[in-house]
Design a protein around this motif. Sequence first.
Motif, short mmCIF file in Angstrom:
data_model
loop_
_atom_site.label_atom_id
_atom_site.label_comp_id
_atom_site.label_asym_id
_atom_site.label_seq_id
_atom_site.Cartn_x
_atom_site.Cartn_y
_atom_site.Cartn_z
N VAL A 192 0.85 -1.19 0.00
CA VAL A 192 0.00 0.00 0.00
C VAL A 192 0.88 1.23 0.00
CG1 VAL A 192 -2.00 -1.06 1.14
CG2 VAL A 192 -0.19 -0.11 2.53
N TYR A 193 0.40 2.28 -0.57
CA TYR A 193 1.14 3.56 -0.65
C TYR A 193 2.56 3.33 -1.18
CZ TYR A 193 -2.56 4.46 2.78
OH TYR A 193 -3.77 4.52 3.44
N VAL B 82 -2.42 -1.58 8.48
CA VAL B 82 -3.43 -1.01 7.60
C VAL B 82 -4.85 -1.46 7.95
CG1 VAL B 82 -1.87 -0.65 5.65
CG2 VAL B 82 -3.11 -2.80 5.83
N VAL C 164 -10.38 -2.96 7.22
CA VAL C 164 -9.38 -2.11 6.57
C VAL C 164 -9.72 -0.66 6.87
CG1 VAL C 164 -8.27 -1.55 4.38
CG2 VAL C 164 -9.13 -3.86 4.76
N ASP D 195 -8.51 2.21 5.43
CA ASP D 195 -8.64 3.10 4.26
C ASP D 195 -9.24 2.31 3.11
OD1 ASP D 195 -8.29 4.67 2.00
OD2 ASP D 195 -6.23 5.28 2.50
N THR E 178 -9.34 2.62 0.06
CA THR E 178 -8.50 2.42 -1.14
C THR E 178 -7.54 1.23 -0.99
OG1 THR E 178 -6.83 3.98 -0.35
CG2 THR E 178 -8.57 4.87 -1.77
N ASN E 179 -7.38 0.72 0.23
CA ASN E 179 -6.45 -0.40 0.45
C ASN E 179 -7.12 -1.77 0.47
OD1 ASN E 179 -4.30 1.38 0.66
ND2 ASN E 179 -4.50 1.56 2.88
N ALA F 277 -5.75 -4.31 -2.04
CA ALA F 277 -4.36 -4.67 -1.73
C ALA F 277 -4.33 -5.66 -0.57
CB ALA F 277 -3.55 -3.43 -1.39
#
Length: 186
Positions: A45-46, A55, A70, A72, A74-75, A78
């Motif tokens: 991630v990132y 995360v 999770v 975030d 957006t993760n 992943a």
Amino acid sequence: MSGNFDLNDLEKRMRGALDVLKRDFSGLRTGRASTHLLDPIQVTVYGAKMPLSQVATVSVPESRTISVQVWDRTNVSAVEKGIREANLGLNPIIDGTLLRLPIPPLTADRRNELAKLAHKYAESCRVAVRNVRREGMDLLKKLEKDGKISEDDQRKSSTKVQELTDRLIKDIDETLATKEVEIHKV
């Protein structure tokens, strides 16, 4: 005893190997859900690899389910990818930012595979303990050769190192036996 021989340091290093073994064993699946099962999982991630625990929050709501919340959105993919790629035999069910991981019952073959893996972990631990033992023995021989300790001191300390090694190897074997029982319990 003079010189720079420290039995406590050797014991600490040997116990460190045993702690690693226990942590490895906690990640071996036994048919029951455990948050430790996901400890070794890394997710990208990132733009960096991170432990899953950095995360998401991992919990066990029921004995056969692990949930991964999770933080975030957006993760999520992943994290799902990291769990699938860890080859733990888990198939995440995504529900928004929550991943549910049902723990399937273990087949006899999978139990045998896990037992073999447990043996492999235990053998690595034994090797680590023996390496610490060898370093301790080599140091004692060098101290005696350099005249920093007497032959009697060297012999007494070598006996203590061997007793410590035997005790830790016994601990490793007992830890392995306990884990094997756990793996084969249906």
